[in-house]
Scaffold this active site. Structure first.
Site: not given
Length: 326
Positions: A223, A270
């Site tokens: 990513m 996250y």
């Protein structure tokens, strides 16, 4: 400098550049073969050429089989060229290809709008450029390495396309918000980021980073967000788009990703997104000239992730690619 990193299924670290030849790009995934006993349950994910003459057979059975295969290929002419793998695929796999072709995630942001979909064939070079620049930035490599990086990244993406629909590369596009209608019409969307999603065991990387995630579970990696478009929440929505795709297509709802221990900003993001640390590299990896990483996991709810979910993570885009550690 942004701490951006990607996991290209091969190990390449600034601390061990002399090991760059140890690539796993040579790994290949087995094709699906069709036998006469089960040919009716398989489809060919590519249209037959209109200029190719039909092969006549001497038996009536052979003619029926040829007609059946022709009908099967023609019944899947919905696939764009980018999604035609050239391999015999099962009905379930072709249905997944159809879902991937139509997948779209849209989100309005404060500074503009973005949408995420599957990378098309003609977008590969732009994706390669974005990944190579991010990788070189994270490893602080000289600009002279860019051509080599782009070559390696492109070979990797070509290889990963062979496992469609078991793994897929998503790309995000961003259009800046403008005040006047005339400026809005002239504003062109640009590629803002990319992320790779492995949906099942057949799409898993041959050499994943440590700690190793379960191959049968979905895995998010590689990513990155374009440098001048960071701090806008784009990376957050790349992650949410990945989760939405996994919720739709993967039988397993346990999503895994990696985060380097030195990357505090993405780790906090996250955590806010619901990921928990399940395992961490030991200090022994330092002897192998690797950075220590967390393996994180999130269990998705049975329903589709809502694009309207918002979290204050705008400042994390510049380090978001820690989910794909080296």
């Amino acid at each position: 400098m942004a701490a951006v990193s990607i996991a290209l299924a091969f190990s390449f670290d600034s601390l061990k550049q002399n090991h760059s030849a140890k690539l796993s790009l040579s790994s290949r995934y087995p094709s699906l073969y069709s036998s006469r006993s089960h040919r009716s349950s398989l489809r060919f994910a590519s249209l037959p050429s209109s200029h190719s003459p039909s092969v006549s057979t001497a038996t009536e059975t052979g003619e029926e089989e040829e007609e059946e295969v022709t009908k099967s290929t023609e019944s899947y002419d919905f696939l764009e060229e980018s999604f035609r793998t050239g391999k015999f695929l099962s009905n379930a796999e072709l249905e997944k290809l159809k879902a991937l072709e139509g997948f779209a995630y849209f989100q309005e942001l404060e500074s503009g709008s973005m949408w995420v979909r599957v990378m098309r064939q003609d977008e590969m070079d732009s994706t390669v450029k974005l990944l190579a620049e991010s990788f070189g930035e994270s490893m602080m490599l000289p600009s002279g390495y860019q051509s080599v990086l782009r070559f390696l990244v492109k070979q990797y993406l070509i290889e990963r396309r062979e496992v469609l629909p078991h793994a897929v590369t998503l790309v995000g596009f961003f259009r800046r918000k403008t005040d006047s209608l005339s400026d809005r019409e002239e504003e062109v969307a640009e590629m803002a980021g990319t992320v790779e999603v492995c949906l099942d065991k057949r799409g898993a990387n041959a050499s994943p980073p440590s700690p190793t995630p379960p191959k049968e579970s979905p895995y998010v990696c590689n990513m990155t967000v374009k440098e001048d478009l960071r701090r806008r929440g784009i990376g957050w929505h790349l992650l949410k788009a990945s989760e939405e795709l996994i919720a739709q297509l993967s039988p397993s709802k346990d999503v895994y990703l990696h985060c380097r221990m030195v990357d505090e900003a993405p780790f906090n993001m996250y955590k806010k997104a619901g990921y928990e640390v399940v395992k961490t590299d030991t200090v022994l990896v330092l002897l192998m000239l690797q950075r220590r990483k967390h393996l994180m996991r999130k269990k998705l709810p049975p329903c589709t992730i809502s694009p309207s979910d918002t979290v204050d993570v705008v400042g994390s885009d510049n380090e978001l690619t820690s989910s794909a550690s080296v």
